[in-house]
Design a protein around this motif. Structure first.
Motif, PDB file in Angstrom:
ATOM      1  N   MET A   1       0.839  -1.198   0.000  1.00  0.00           N
ATOM      2  CA  MET A   1       0.000   0.000   0.000  1.00  0.00           C
ATOM      3  C   MET A   1       0.874   1.248   0.000  1.00  0.00           C
ATOM      4  O   MET A   1       0.600   2.214  -0.717  1.00  0.00           O
ATOM      5  N   GLN A   2       1.934   1.263   0.799  1.00  0.00           N
ATOM      6  CA  GLN A   2       2.798   2.442   0.865  1.00  0.00           C
ATOM      7  C   GLN A   2       3.470   2.695  -0.479  1.00  0.00           C
ATOM      8  O   GLN A   2       3.620   3.828  -0.905  1.00  0.00           O
ATOM      9  N   THR A   3       3.865   1.618  -1.153  1.00  0.00           N
ATOM     10  CA  THR A   3       4.512   1.789  -2.457  1.00  0.00           C
ATOM     11  C   THR A   3       3.509   2.238  -3.516  1.00  0.00           C
ATOM     12  O   THR A   3       3.770   3.175  -4.262  1.00  0.00           O
ATOM     13  N   VAL A   4       2.362   1.564  -3.553  1.00  0.00           N
ATOM     14  CA  VAL A   4       1.377   1.891  -4.579  1.00  0.00           C
ATOM     15  C   VAL A   4       0.884   3.330  -4.420  1.00  0.00           C
ATOM     16  O   VAL A   4       0.767   4.068  -5.394  1.00  0.00           O
ATOM     17  N   PHE A   5       0.653   3.742  -3.168  1.00  0.00           N
ATOM     18  CA  PHE A   5       0.156   5.102  -2.948  1.00  0.00           C
ATOM     19  C   PHE A   5       1.288   6.107  -2.809  1.00  0.00           C
ATOM     20  O   PHE A   5       1.048   7.297  -2.671  1.00  0.00           O
ATOM     21  N   ARG A   6       2.514   5.635  -2.835  1.00  0.00           N
ATOM     22  CA  ARG A   6       3.678   6.495  -2.638  1.00  0.00           C
ATOM     23  C   ARG A   6       3.462   7.377  -1.424  1.00  0.00           C
ATOM     24  O   ARG A   6       3.720   8.578  -1.438  1.00  0.00           O
TER      25      ARG A   6
ATOM     26  N   LEU B   1       7.267   1.262  -9.627  1.00  0.00           N
ATOM     27  CA  LEU B   1       6.207   2.174  -9.188  1.00  0.00           C
ATOM     28  C   LEU B   1       6.717   3.231  -8.216  1.00  0.00           C
ATOM     29  O   LEU B   1       6.102   4.285  -8.061  1.00  0.00           O
ATOM     30  N   LEU B   2       7.852   2.938  -7.559  1.00  0.00           N
ATOM     31  CA  LEU B   2       8.431   3.923  -6.647  1.00  0.00           C
ATOM     32  C   LEU B   2       8.746   5.226  -7.368  1.00  0.00           C
ATOM     33  O   LEU B   2       8.757   6.288  -6.770  1.00  0.00           O
ATOM     34  N   LEU B   3       9.014   5.129  -8.669  1.00  0.00           N
ATOM     35  CA  LEU B   3       9.344   6.326  -9.449  1.00  0.00           C
ATOM     36  C   LEU B   3       8.105   7.095  -9.864  1.00  0.00           C
ATOM     37  O   LEU B   3       8.207   8.154 -10.465  1.00  0.00           O
ATOM     38  N   GLY B   4       6.949   6.550  -9.587  1.00  0.00           N
ATOM     39  CA  GLY B   4       5.719   7.181 -10.041  1.00  0.00           C
ATOM     40  C   GLY B   4       5.196   6.457 -11.267  1.00  0.00           C
ATOM     41  O   GLY B   4       5.939   5.751 -11.955  1.00  0.00           O
ATOM     42  N   GLU B   5       3.914   6.650 -11.520  1.00  0.00           N
ATOM     43  CA  GLU B   5       3.246   5.891 -12.561  1.00  0.00           C
ATOM     44  C   GLU B   5       3.846   6.112 -13.952  1.00  0.00           C
ATOM     45  O   GLU B   5       4.082   5.172 -14.703  1.00  0.00           O
ATOM     46  N   HIS B   6       4.159   7.382 -14.266  1.00  0.00           N
ATOM     47  CA  HIS B   6       4.662   7.671 -15.608  1.00  0.00           C
ATOM     48  C   HIS B   6       6.027   7.046 -15.861  1.00  0.00           C
ATOM     49  O   HIS B   6       6.260   6.427 -16.899  1.00  0.00           O
ATOM     50  N   TYR B   7       6.932   7.197 -14.899  1.00  0.00           N
ATOM     51  CA  TYR B   7       8.246   6.587 -15.066  1.00  0.00           C
ATOM     52  C   TYR B   7       8.136   5.068 -15.119  1.00  0.00           C
ATOM     53  O   TYR B   7       8.829   4.404 -15.886  1.00  0.00           O
ATOM     54  N   ALA B   8       7.253   4.529 -14.269  1.00  0.00           N
ATOM     55  CA  ALA B   8       7.072   3.078 -14.262  1.00  0.00           C
ATOM     56  C   ALA B   8       6.660   2.602 -15.650  1.00  0.00           C
ATOM     57  O   ALA B   8       7.194   1.619 -16.171  1.00  0.00           O
ATOM     58  N   GLU B   9       5.726   3.336 -16.269  1.00  0.00           N
ATOM     59  CA  GLU B   9       5.290   2.958 -17.613  1.00  0.00           C
ATOM     60  C   GLU B   9       6.419   3.097 -18.618  1.00  0.00           C
ATOM     61  O   GLU B   9       6.549   2.311 -19.541  1.00  0.00           O
ATOM     62  N   SER B  10       7.259   4.116 -18.397  1.00  0.00           N
ATOM     63  CA  SER B  10       8.332   4.354 -19.366  1.00  0.00           C
ATOM     64  C   SER B  10       9.386   3.248 -19.344  1.00  0.00           C
ATOM     65  O   SER B  10      10.144   3.107 -20.284  1.00  0.00           O
TER      66      SER B  10
END
Lengths: 352, 341
Positions: free
Chosen positions: A87-92, A234-243
């Motif tokens: 949860m902490q990772t997903v919600f950052r 996902l720690l980098l955020g959704e956009h970076y994760a997708e990249s």
């Protein structure tokens, strides 16, 4: 500098894992031996291996009460810690815990409906948490958790991740309010039963319950281990994760689902156990100084199991003949841990 | 121009889908990014630079049109394959926590690594290479949270480089850096684009640096137009000036930069051409004076003589001449004599 100190880190990681393992073993032995009746370790081992010389009453204490309780404590702690980490990772968000999606308030509502609303109306026959009534409570709380989860996850597909957090919080408040209203109209002894459930207890999982409890938790833990790599991204955020090729939305959904399965199962069988899910992941990051989930998930499992077993050991008040509310003990253990870690790091950015 | 672009678009419309109607930021874009080319994307705030970068990277769906990645439609490429071809550096801040710089760069290897993210010798080699390429080896073991803005930006770029992509899209990577760091980063990226034949697109507000470093410019105007060309060509034919046209600033073709648009009240005649004359000219313009070519129009004239050790500014005002030995004295004199009429 050549390998960036990886060798030193590996050694450190191994040392901490070994210490945690030894700590867990020591606590298992202590929990098995010490309690309302203090038993020598030979009796405990004799009971487990079916020795003829052991007093059957002692054997029953060990096999039917202490062992399931220890196993429940280990699994519940591991489950809550892992769910909290995800949860902490997903919600950052460092304040996220396994219950951010309203799983435990949903469970409370389920239980409150059974204990406070249906039972007095004569629909249910149960009078407490003992015997067959326990199974109905488990079903009610798991059902309540699942219903809340379904609502939050359905809404979560339409909004961004921060909004999911707030929606979860709002649904928790709403459901909490419904529980308050139910409590307001309830009789004192019914209320006491509900409060006892809300205190949390590892002692309600019998071997027959364990056949559902253990596989559900293990399934959740294994699923979470499958997500180590996308969770790192996902720690980098959704956009970076997708990249970097992560299917962020899918990963998010399944991580939330498996975290909620873990948290919901524990709440269903043991009541809402607070704090372990938030303290253990923080302690893992602090001890292992890493953000890699392939270390943090096993670390959270070990630390969660350790804290959980320790809290239960303290709650049962060795040498005393009463059991303290487990929830109070986990908070008493968990809160100072977080405060200490924060004070030592001075700044949340470094901790999370 | 090479024939097969790494990334190209046709009739691309970018913007946001809203409930009633789509909010189109720019439409009918025909763009091509070649391998080994360093392109700077310029444009005023809100002109859609970030939207274009997000759209080209596949994070945001185009409203219409096609994006083509090496001959395949971008939308049909699986995320992992896309990650092997396109890397990005975004404006959003990275939550760092207990992550060290090396771990962050290693996330760039995700498209190549196995299920649990273990690193092969080739992965490690590539990470080392990326760290060396941005000169970040010295702080690779440190926590990202403890790094300076410039160091963190280098790590972000190293992460993108580690991804081994042939297209690299950077959204304002120089935004929070001081001038020397910006120049360093721009020349580094340009070098990387050329040496590693990466098709590199970088959005920036730094027109001056873009003019100096970019192989080509893409300029997005507020009207949703995208102007492309070599920097010098755009500067000379006035398209650059037009793109940034504003009643308060003016494009100075001779200096190759914008300056505040003020009508000078007095003119100065200054025939000399040297380093000191450039700075004298800047001082005069800052004080609100214009430079003129005709001595008759000028209120006073300045002759610069002497050498670097003992410079001289000879000011001829009507009939009398004054001599100053430093620009400080000159500015002081001009201010006391003319600024308060």
């Amino acid at each position: 500098m050549s390998n960036l100190g990886t060798d030193r880190n590996t050694t450190r990681t191994l040392v901490i894992f070994t210490s945690l393992g030894l700590g867990i073993i020591a606590l298992i032995i202590a929990s098995a031996c010490i309690g309302s009746v203090n038993l020598p370790i030979s009796t405990v081992l004799g009971s487990i291996f079916g020795s003829e010389t052991v007093n059957p009453v002692h054997q029953q204490i060990v096999l039917d009460f202490r062992l399931p309780r220890i196993l429940t404590a280990l699994l519940a702690g591991a489950a809550l810690a892992t769910a909290g980490l995800m949860m902490q990772t997903v919600f950052r968000n460092p304040l996220a815990d396994p219950f951010v999606l309203g799983v435990n308030s949903g469970a409370s509502l389920g239980v409150a409906l059974v204990l406070l609303a249906l039972a007095p109306a004569g629909i249910s026959l149960i009078d407490g948490l003992n015997g067959s009534g326990q199974l109905i409570v488990v079903l009610a709380s798991t059902g309540g958790a699942a219903a809340t989860l379904f609502v939050v996850l359905t809404l979560s597909r339409k909004v961004d991740i921060m909004s999911v957090l707030i929606i979860g919080l709002m649904i928790s408040y709403t459901v909490g309010a419904l529980v308050s209203i139910l409590m307001f109209f309830s009789m004192a002894e019914r209320l006491q039963t509900f409060v006892n459930w809300a205190f949390g207890d590892y002692g309600n999982v019998s071997w027959s319950h364990m056949q559902i409890f253990a596989p559900a938790i293990l399934l959740g833990l294994i699923t979470s281990m499958l997500f180590v790599k996308p969770l790192d991204a996902l720690l980098l955020g959704e956009h970076y994760a997708e990249s970097v090729g992560t299917r962020a939305k899918q990963v998010r959904f399944f991580a939330l689902l498996s975290a909620s399965l873990l948290a919901g199962t524990v709440t269903g069988f043991c009541g809402p156990i607070g704090f372990l899910g938030i303290a253990a992941p923080h302690l893992s990051r602090h001890l292992f100084q890493t953000s890699q989930h392939r270390i943090l998930i096993p670390a959270s499992i070990a630390i969660g199991a350790l804290l959980s077993l320790a809290s239960d050991f303290v709650a049962r008040g060795p040498g005393l003949d009463f059991v303290l509310p487990l929830n109070a003990i986990t908070a008493l253990v968990g809160a100072p841990v977080i405060i200490a870690a924060l004070v030592k790091q001075r700044n949340l950015k470094r901790l999370f | 121009m090479a024939k097969d672009p790494q990334l190209s678009t046709s009739q691309l419309s970018i913007g946001y889908p809203l409930k009633r109607e789509n909010k189109t930021i720019a439409s009918d874009l025909k763009l091509a990014l070649q391998a080994g080319e360093f392109v700077c994307l310029l444009g005023p705030n809100g002109s859609g630079k970030s939207t274009l970068i997000r759209t080209l990277s596949g994070m945001q769906a185009p409203l219409a049109g096609e994006i083509d990645l090496k001959g395949h439609p971008l939308a049909e490429i699986a995320p992992r394959e896309r990650a092997k071809a396109i890397s990005v550096v975004l404006t959003e801040t990275i939550p760092t926590g207990t992550m060290d710089a090396y771990s962050m760069v290693s996330l760039g290897r995700h498209p190549y690594s196995g299920w649990f993210g273990g690193l092969s010798p080739h992965d490690k080699q590539r990470i080392e290479w990326a760290l060396n390429a941005v000169d970040a080896k010295a702080f690779a073991a440190r926590q990202v949270a403890e790094l300076s803005d410039g160091e963190r930006q280098k790590i972000s770029i190293a992460r993108a480089l580690a991804q081994e992509a042939t297209v690299m899209l950077l959204d304002e990577p120089t935004a929070f850096l001081d001038l020397p760091r910006r120049v360093e980063l721009m020349s580094l990226l340009r070098k990387l684009a050329h040496k590693e034949t990466i098709a590199l697109l970088l959005s920036t507000h730094d027109l001056d640096l873009a003019l100096r470093f970019a192989d080509r410019l893409w300029i997005m105007t507020e009207g949703g137009e995208l102007i492309q060309g070599y920097p010098e060509a755009l500067a000379l034919d006035g398209r650059l000036a037009k793109a940034f046209a504003n009643k308060n600033i003016q494009w100075d073709e001779a200096l190759g930069s914008f300056r505040a648009h003020t009508e000078p009240c007095l003119y100065v005649y200054m025939p000399s051409q040297c380093t000191r004359s450039t700075w004298t000219r800047r001082a005069l313009e800052r004080l609100g004076y214009g430079i003129t070519d005709s001595e008759s129009k000028a209120t006073f004239s300045i002759q610069i003589s002497g050498n670097t050790e003992s410079p001289q500014w000879n000011v001829t005002h009507k009939d009398h001449t004054k001599t100053f030995s430093s620009i400080t004295d000159l500015i002081d004199w001009i201010q006391t004599t003319y600024t308060n009429p």
